[in-house]
Design an enzyme around this catalytic site. Structure first.
Site, PDB file in Angstrom:
ATOM      1  N   TRP A 103      -6.455  42.262   1.134  1.00  0.00           N
ATOM      2  CA  TRP A 103      -5.086  42.593   1.582  1.00  0.00           C
ATOM      3  C   TRP A 103      -4.235  43.132   0.455  1.00  0.00           C
ATOM      4  O   TRP A 103      -3.405  44.019   0.677  1.00  0.00           O
ATOM      5  CB  TRP A 103      -4.442  41.391   2.277  1.00  0.00           C
ATOM      6  N   ASP A 173       3.137  38.652  -0.211  1.00  0.00           N
ATOM      7  CA  ASP A 173       2.618  38.683   1.151  1.00  0.00           C
ATOM      8  C   ASP A 173       2.200  37.248   1.480  1.00  0.00           C
ATOM      9  O   ASP A 173       1.221  36.747   0.943  1.00  0.00           O
ATOM     10  CB  ASP A 173       1.414  39.639   1.199  1.00  0.00           C
ATOM     11  N   LYS A 197      -0.070  33.780  12.452  1.00  0.00           N
ATOM     12  CA  LYS A 197      -0.878  32.669  11.933  1.00  0.00           C
ATOM     13  C   LYS A 197      -0.084  31.366  12.034  1.00  0.00           C
ATOM     14  O   LYS A 197      -0.413  30.506  12.845  1.00  0.00           O
ATOM     15  CB  LYS A 197      -1.341  32.967  10.513  1.00  0.00           C
TER      16      LYS A 197
HETATM   17  N1  PMP Z   1      -1.846  40.257   4.764  1.00  0.00           N
HETATM   18  C1  PMP Z   1      -2.619  39.173   4.965  1.00  0.00           C
HETATM   19  C2  PMP Z   1      -2.713  38.143   3.886  1.00  0.00           C
HETATM   20  C3  PMP Z   1      -3.326  39.050   6.172  1.00  0.00           C
HETATM   21  O1  PMP Z   1      -4.098  37.982   6.379  1.00  0.00           O
HETATM   22  C4  PMP Z   1      -3.206  40.051   7.159  1.00  0.00           C
HETATM   23  C5  PMP Z   1      -3.890  39.955   8.490  1.00  0.00           C
HETATM   24  N2  PMP Z   1      -4.876  39.068   8.664  1.00  0.00           N
HETATM   25  C6  PMP Z   1      -2.405  41.160   6.884  1.00  0.00           C
HETATM   26  C7  PMP Z   1      -1.725  41.222   5.686  1.00  0.00           C
HETATM   27  C8  PMP Z   1      -2.259  42.288   7.887  1.00  0.00           C
HETATM   28  O2  PMP Z   1      -1.423  41.825   8.883  1.00  0.00           O
HETATM   29  P1  PMP Z   1      -1.079  42.696  10.179  1.00  0.00           P
HETATM   30  O3  PMP Z   1      -2.302  42.716  11.022  1.00  0.00           O
HETATM   31  O4  PMP Z   1       0.059  41.916  10.785  1.00  0.00           O
HETATM   32  O5  PMP Z   1      -0.669  44.049   9.733  1.00  0.00           O
END
Ligand code: PMP
Length: 363
Positions: A103, A173, A197
């Protein structure tokens, strides 16, 4: 309620049963208004109250200081990978990035298009099995901000102590561990998180931003991409994800009813301890993540020898036993149990019992 499974999905993830029951009870007639939240104008007094309640709950649980705005946005955490540099990068001052997994990798891909950056620490060479130690991180005084992810959903690592970035704003994040523990919001310039989550349903993204930083964004950015717009209009510039915000409010009430964030945090510690102890004492399973870096939200484990066939069998048999979504992320394989706030201890205990029974048959 006989056919509910224990859901270990990484997100969208399990929600508290009492939240779902309340949403069901209020579905057709919200608080005597004669209509569902799904049908309600986002400009109505009733919806304003729903929005205020969700924000007040989050502010209370995280003790968010008054000089921070809370925004209810769309586009997922992924849009924040772009919105953050668009709004917080200051000309001539590169972004410092701490790279700890897939991520932060996605965030780097967006930085590549938007702003100069420097990776100031990375554990990629070690396959992200640990986090950088604090003494491995050197922040540049001239950085626009420092970027990191507090919990790495795919690699199963989580920061305990955050780096001290001095006067340089820290951006995190927190998609996969927001509201799982107390944090000092004042240590951060901006926090963002997809809701799916720990906060509620998919479709809602929360941004907590220090108000002075909002003014960094150019007024020439598209309106929807400026934090300024959403601060000014209190997240009602356009139609927000109303139902997701309503459910998030119910989740905030649930945390209060459980005794507050301190109780949730203690429970999360106990759940993670139970599961890691079972893995570490097993002759069949092991955890590839360095002990000090392990996440209390996403527990990564494997069958010894990385026996993919046996891992697939584990996932299949667990599913048949009512324990679902235990497959690791497709990019890394293996096994993963996501044990966010709404995962009860009973779910983790059922998993541990199943692992022991599986080991007695295949170990
Ligand atoms: N950052 C983290 C730490 C994640 O776990 C996720 C999704 N699992 C995201 C960003 C991306 O999130 P989204 O699908 O809401 O764009």
């Amino acid at each position: 309620m006989t056919n509910r499974v224990f859901n270990f999905a990484a997100g969208p993830a399990a929600l508290p049963l009492s939240v779902l029951e309340r949403a069901r009870d209020e579905m057709l007639d919200y608080a005597g208004n004669g209509l569902s939240v799904l049908e309600m104008s986002h400009r109505s007094r009733q919806f304003e109250a729903i929005l205020e309640r969700a924000e007040a709950g989050l502010r209370q649980h995280l003790a968010i200081p008054d000089d921070y705005a809370v925004l209810f946005l769309q586009g997922g955490a992924s849009l924040q990978f772009a919105m953050v540099p668009m709004n917080l990068y200051v000309e001539g001052r590169p972004v410092d990035v701490i790279h700890t997994g897939a991520w932060t990798g996605k965030a780097i891909e967006e930085l590549e298009k938007l702003a100069p950056y420097r990776v100031i620490a990375s554990t990629e060479a070690e396959k992200f099995r640990r986090l950088p130690r604090l003494d491995e991180i050197v922040v540049h005084d001239d950085a626009s901000y420092v970027y990191m992810a507090s919990n790495n959903t795919i690699y199963g690592t989580q920061w305990r102590v955050f780096p001290d970035t001095g006067a340089v704003p820290l951006v995190a994040d927190m998609s996969s561990d927001i509201l799982s523990r107390a944090i000092d919001v004042a240590r951060f310039g901006l926090i963002f998180a997809g809701a799916q989550k720990n906060l509620g349903p998919a479709g809602l993204t929360i941004v907590i931003v220090r108000k002075d930083l909002v003014e960094r964004g150019s007024e020439r950015l598209p309106a929807m991409l400026q934090y300024r717009t959403h601060v000014k209009h209190r997240s009602l510039y356009n139609t927000p994800p109303c139902f997701a915000i309503y459910i998030m409010g119910l989740v905030m009430d649930w945390i209060a009813a459980e005794g507050g964030l301190a109780v949730i945090e203690r429970r999360n510690d106990a759940k993670a301890q139970l599961l890691y102890d079972a893995i570490d004492s097993s002759g069949l399973f092991y955890c590839p993540v360095e002990k000090e870096s392990r996440s209390r939200m996403n527990v990564i484990f494997r069958v010894r020898g990385d026996n993919v066939e046996l891992e697939d069998r584990f996932v299949r048999e667990a599913r048949a036993a009512g324990l679902i979504e235990l497959k690791g992320h497709r990019s890394v394989g293996g096994l993963r149990a996501s044990i966010y706030n709404a995962q009860p201890i009973a779910g983790v205990q059922a998993l541990v019992d199943f692992m022991q029974e599986f080991e007695s048959r295949y170990g």
